[in-house]
Design a protein around this motif. Structure first.
Motif, PDB file in Angstrom:
ATOM      1  N   ASP A 424       0.818  -1.221   0.049  1.00 24.19           N
ATOM      2  CA  ASP A 424      -0.144  -0.043   0.051  1.00 24.19           C
ATOM      3  C   ASP A 424       0.797   1.087   0.110  1.00 24.19           C
ATOM      4  OD1 ASP A 424      -2.806  -0.968   0.581  1.00 24.19           O
ATOM      5  OD2 ASP A 424      -1.727  -2.212   1.545  1.00 24.19           O
ATOM      6  N   ILE A 425       1.761   1.292   0.763  1.00 22.97           N
ATOM      7  CA  ILE A 425       2.979   2.373   0.716  1.00 22.97           C
ATOM      8  C   ILE A 425       4.201   1.927   0.751  1.00 22.97           C
ATOM      9  CG2 ILE A 425       3.786   4.126   2.302  1.00 22.97           C
ATOM     10  CD1 ILE A 425       1.024   4.717   3.317  1.00 22.97           C
ATOM     11  N   MET A 426       5.095   2.431   0.036  1.00 23.60           N
ATOM     12  CA  MET A 426       6.652   2.187   0.099  1.00 23.60           C
ATOM     13  C   MET A 426       7.347   3.465   0.373  1.00 23.60           C
ATOM     14  SD  MET A 426       9.376   0.737  -2.982  1.00 23.60           S
ATOM     15  CE  MET A 426       9.621   2.223  -3.509  1.00 23.60           C
ATOM     16  N   ALA A 427       7.949   3.682   1.232  1.00 23.84           N
ATOM     17  CA  ALA A 427       8.929   4.728   1.720  1.00 23.84           C
ATOM     18  C   ALA A 427      10.276   4.300   1.547  1.00 23.84           C
ATOM     19  CB  ALA A 427       8.579   5.009   3.068  1.00 23.84           C
ATOM     20  N   ILE A 428      11.003   4.978   0.605  1.00 31.63           N
ATOM     21  CA  ILE A 428      12.536   4.822   0.380  1.00 31.63           C
ATOM     22  C   ILE A 428      13.186   5.955   0.551  1.00 31.63           C
ATOM     23  CG2 ILE A 428      11.843   5.427  -2.197  1.00 31.63           C
ATOM     24  CD1 ILE A 428      14.327   2.728  -0.784  1.00 31.63           C
ATOM     25  N   PRO A 476       3.992  -0.728  -5.161  1.00 24.85           N
ATOM     26  CA  PRO A 476       3.452   0.034  -4.279  1.00 24.85           C
ATOM     27  C   PRO A 476       2.327   0.753  -4.834  1.00 24.85           C
ATOM     28  CG  PRO A 476       5.361   1.149  -4.624  1.00 24.85           C
ATOM     29  CD  PRO A 476       5.487  -0.398  -5.658  1.00 24.85           C
ATOM     30  N   SER A 477       1.244   0.860  -4.167  1.00 20.75           N
ATOM     31  CA  SER A 477       0.020   1.948  -4.665  1.00 20.75           C
ATOM     32  C   SER A 477       0.266   3.476  -4.405  1.00 20.75           C
ATOM     33  CB  SER A 477      -1.213   1.742  -3.776  1.00 20.75           C
ATOM     34  OG  SER A 477      -1.590   0.217  -4.067  1.00 20.75           O
ATOM     35  N   ARG A 478       1.398   3.437  -3.437  1.00 15.15           N
ATOM     36  CA  ARG A 478       1.870   4.798  -3.281  1.00 15.15           C
ATOM     37  C   ARG A 478       3.240   4.993  -2.788  1.00 15.15           C
ATOM     38  NH1 ARG A 478      -2.344   8.792   0.310  1.00 15.15           N
ATOM     39  NH2 ARG A 478      -1.336  10.767  -0.130  1.00 15.15           N
ATOM     40  N   ILE A 479       4.137   6.071  -3.006  1.00 18.57           N
ATOM     41  CA  ILE A 479       5.489   6.237  -2.986  1.00 18.57           C
ATOM     42  C   ILE A 479       5.664   7.184  -2.133  1.00 18.57           C
ATOM     43  CG2 ILE A 479       7.839   6.148  -3.897  1.00 18.57           C
ATOM     44  CD1 ILE A 479       6.772   4.519  -6.142  1.00 18.57           C
ATOM     45  N   MET A 511      12.518  10.543  -9.973  1.00 15.44           N
ATOM     46  CA  MET A 511      11.597   9.365  -9.300  1.00 15.44           C
ATOM     47  C   MET A 511      10.060   9.913  -9.407  1.00 15.44           C
ATOM     48  SD  MET A 511      11.630   6.325  -8.108  1.00 15.44           S
ATOM     49  CE  MET A 511      10.666   5.264  -7.325  1.00 15.44           C
ATOM     50  N   LEU A 512       9.899  11.229  -8.927  1.00 15.72           N
ATOM     51  CA  LEU A 512       8.401  11.710  -8.821  1.00 15.72           C
ATOM     52  C   LEU A 512       7.989  11.874 -10.339  1.00 15.72           C
ATOM     53  CD1 LEU A 512       8.921  14.460  -6.465  1.00 15.72           C
ATOM     54  CD2 LEU A 512       7.800  12.254  -5.868  1.00 15.72           C
ATOM     55  N   GLU A 513       8.805  12.376 -11.454  1.00 13.12           N
ATOM     56  CA  GLU A 513       8.172  12.241 -12.807  1.00 13.12           C
ATOM     57  C   GLU A 513       8.110  10.752 -13.071  1.00 13.12           C
ATOM     58  OE1 GLU A 513      11.164  13.921 -15.079  1.00 13.12           O
ATOM     59  OE2 GLU A 513      10.801  16.208 -14.095  1.00 13.12           O
ATOM     60  N   GLY A 519       0.949   6.743 -13.114  1.00 17.68           N
ATOM     61  CA  GLY A 519       0.016   6.942 -12.237  1.00 17.68           C
ATOM     62  C   GLY A 519      -0.013   6.370 -10.996  1.00 17.68           C
ATOM     63  N   ILE A 520       1.310   6.486 -10.385  1.00 15.80           N
ATOM     64  CA  ILE A 520       1.483   6.201  -8.957  1.00 15.80           C
ATOM     65  C   ILE A 520       1.437   7.434  -8.056  1.00 15.80           C
ATOM     66  CG2 ILE A 520       2.710   5.003  -7.298  1.00 15.80           C
ATOM     67  CD1 ILE A 520       3.760   3.333  -9.589  1.00 15.80           C
ATOM     68  N   PRO A 521       0.587   7.686  -7.108  1.00 17.09           N
ATOM     69  CA  PRO A 521       0.843   8.908  -6.255  1.00 17.09           C
ATOM     70  C   PRO A 521       2.197   8.764  -5.505  1.00 17.09           C
ATOM     71  CG  PRO A 521      -1.334   7.809  -5.945  1.00 17.09           C
ATOM     72  CD  PRO A 521      -0.435   6.980  -6.784  1.00 17.09           C
ATOM     73  N   ALA A 522       3.033   9.710  -5.609  1.00 25.83           N
ATOM     74  CA  ALA A 522       4.210   9.866  -4.892  1.00 25.83           C
ATOM     75  C   ALA A 522       4.376  11.199  -4.372  1.00 25.83           C
ATOM     76  CB  ALA A 522       5.349   9.489  -6.034  1.00 25.83           C
ATOM     77  N   GLU A 523       5.275  11.472  -3.376  1.00 25.27           N
ATOM     78  CA  GLU A 523       5.554  12.606  -2.772  1.00 25.27           C
ATOM     79  C   GLU A 523       7.215  12.570  -2.103  1.00 25.27           C
ATOM     80  OE1 GLU A 523       3.445  15.395   0.895  1.00 25.27           O
ATOM     81  OE2 GLU A 523       2.448  13.522  -0.333  1.00 25.27           O
ATOM     82  N   ARG A 524       7.719  13.740  -2.259  1.00 26.45           N
ATOM     83  CA  ARG A 524       8.746  14.107  -1.296  1.00 26.45           C
ATOM     84  C   ARG A 524       8.517  14.561   0.026  1.00 26.45           C
ATOM     85  NH1 ARG A 524      11.342  17.969  -4.491  1.00 26.45           N
ATOM     86  NH2 ARG A 524      12.629  16.596  -5.976  1.00 26.45           N
ATOM     87  N   LEU A 525       8.573  13.824   0.995  1.00 26.71           N
ATOM     88  CA  LEU A 525       8.104  14.223   2.324  1.00 26.71           C
ATOM     89  C   LEU A 525       9.010  15.258   2.878  1.00 26.71           C
ATOM     90  CD1 LEU A 525       7.197  10.810   3.809  1.00 26.71           C
ATOM     91  CD2 LEU A 525       5.636  12.271   2.702  1.00 26.71           C
TER      92      LEU A 525
END
Length: 533
Positions: A424-428, A476-479, A511-513, A519-525
């Motif tokens: 569901d979530i991958m944080a890398i 992952p569904s979200r990164i 990575m965000l691009e 179509g994977i939601p991604a964000e730099r936290l």
């Protein structure tokens, strides 16, 4: 909650620094042998340089980008204080200097043993400070080495709780703190320092007061009779104002909160799991961007630590959470190698219920499980086993927290993907250009390391190519991209400043691009983030 002069809370902007011989403590400074090597070959060396040429240090630290360099951030009026610290090492702790020298002597002896014959006769030649504290070994290629018997070393005269100390301060108007990694924390008008070790009951009592008030009489009793230095009065650490932000229990489902840098809190109504916490005190400047101590659960069931580095195994935070922590999960240790001291043994010295987990080992928790995932990279190719990513599955939701992991062997992640299934979530972590590994491990070497080796072996996490391949396999569904040192309130130990051209920003941008294209939601936290699953 109404204010009352009879109810005092620890101010939210109070920061705490655990000290070891006056320096900010991180995990390699506390085990006796690694601590001795750093005391002699980092701290004493830099302090001697300052005493000999303090004007050079004073000029150097004023230059941009010098945080983390080997220059003391002290003034001319502090030369005598630094000289006194050096003299203390050479006199009161001469045994630790001898212990550090013994490591060099042992290395030299073993380098000369090239015959491949038994090392048993060498026990008689082990330097005196290490006699009885090492096991000599041979690998399958007949190369000699040794294992430190850490459990005995913690019970030896070389383990000195009297070197430990506590320092307290309050954030300045900009929410800043002095950089802590390259300069001893001398008593100043802005801090309060106590001669107390990390098992002193004051610590748990004091930090419980972040959310549970004390009476003025209890505060006075807590500090009564203690030797204190610095110009900050202990009463200035307290306020009658209760914290405005409190923990909000989870009613249903899974709540995932990013806490800054490498920290995550994963909760259900039944369990709370904290990963790599570096909790920032809340000052006025960043009040709305920080999840601070008052918002954490009243009890934390598990804290998971990915590796030894000070931005993950953060003693400053762990000691503040000890009073409300169940178990601390740490990666399995190599067992006595100089570069890989036991995190479990270290934390147990300070009263934590620390438990080691091996690769792919699973711990059942209410509503799910925690799994220790193999972790490659970010350690300069050293044989450091104390490192793991963490997979948390609760209520059928799957989250992977992989701070600083680097995809050096894609087949490993293929095998892992086969075991875990889609996420569901991958944080890398994508700190793709780290410092030369000698920044943290140089003091452990007993021979000069060439510049070529230093530049080749860096503390690197994943770049775009590595992170993208991990994502392709784990689906992952979200990164989330994190552990980048972006938050300015962590500069006191990270010392990092990026611009748009920095490799870390370029690689995370790629990575965000790529995620957007798929179509994977991604964000730099940055700062804080809450996701309900």
């Amino acid at each position: 909650m109404s204010d009352s002069p009879d109810s005092l809370y620890l101010c939210e902007d109070v920061y705490f620094e655990p000290l070891i011989n006056g320096w900010y403590a991180w995990p390699y400074l506390l085990p006796p042998v690694t601590g001795a090597r750093h005391m002699v070959h980092t701290h004493r060396r830099i302090m001697n340089s300052f005493v000999k040429n303090h004007k050079l240090h004073m000029m150097a630290v004023k230059q941009p980008g010098m945080a983390g360099s080997e220059y003391l951030d002290c003034g001319e009026e502090q030369v005598a204080d630094i000289r006194a610290l050096v003299e203390t090492i050479d006199t009161e702790h001469a045994d630790l200097v001898e212990l550090s020298d013994a490591v060099r002597e042992l290395d030299e002896m073993l380098r000369e043993h090239t015959s491949g014959e038994s090392v048993e006769p060498l026990y008689e030649r082990v330097p005196e400070p290490l006699k009885g504290y090492v096991e000599l070994t041979m690998d399958l290629e007949h190369r000699p080495s040794y294992r430190l018997i850490e459990g005995l070393l913690y019970r030896s005269p070389y383990y000195k709780p009297q070197l430990q100390g506590l320092s307290f301060g309050r954030l300045d108007a900009q929410g800043d703190r002095p950089f802590v990694m390259s300069t001893p924390r001398l008593p100043t008008g802005d801090n309060l320092q106590l001669a107390a070790d990390y098992n002193d009951p004051l610590i748990d009592t004091l930090f419980r007061a972040r959310t549970e008030p004390m009476s003025p009489a209890e505060v006075d009793a807590l500090f009564a009779g203690r030797t204190a230095r610095g110009g900050l009065d202990y009463r200035e650490l307290f306020t009658a104002q209760a914290p405005e932000r409190r923990h909000q229990p989870v009613a249903e489902g899974v709540r995932v909160q990013y806490l800054g840098h490498a920290g995550f809190l994963i909760e259900t109504a039944e369990v709370s799991i904290l990963i790599d916490p570096v909790i920032a005190p809340r000052g006025e400047t960043f009040a709305d961007e920080v999840i601070s101590f008052s918002e954490l659960p009243p009890h934390i069931d598990y804290i998971c630590i990915t590796h030894h580095h000070q931005d993950h195994a953060n003693l400053e935070t762990l000691l503040q959470l000890r009073h409300k922590t169940g178990k601390v999960l740490v990666p399995r240790n190599n067992g006595g190698t100089l570069a890989d001291p036991s995190l479990r043994l270290l934390l147990r010295q300070f009263g934590f219920d620390a438990v080691e987990m091996d690769d792919m080992e699973e711990l059942p928790v209410p509503g799910g499980r925690i799994v220790s995932i193999p972790f490659l990279g970010e350690h300069g190719d050293l044989n450091v086993r104390t490192k793991a990513a963490w997979f948390v599955e609760l209520c059928g939701k799957r989250v992977l927290l992989a701070a600083d992991s680097s995809n050096l062997e894609p087949r490993m992640y293929r095998h892992i993907a086969d075991q875990l299934g889609a996420l569901d979530i991958m944080a890398i972590g994508m700190e793709c250009v780290g410092a030369p590994y000698t920044w943290l491990y140089g003091a452990l070497h007993t021979k000069l390391v060439s510049r070529k080796i230093k530049e080749s072996r860096r503390l690197n996490g994943s770049g775009y190519e590595q992170a993208a391949r991990i994502a392709d396999m784990l689906e992952p569904s979200r990164i989330f991209l994190y552990a980048l040192g972006l938050e300015p309130w962590y500069k006191y130990f990270m010392g990092i400043e990026y611009d748009e051209h920095s490799a870390q920003m370029v690689e995370t941008g790629r990575m965000l691009e790529a995620c957007e294209g798929k179509g994977i939601p991604a964000e730099r936290l940055y700062g804080k983030k809450t996701v309900e699953l």
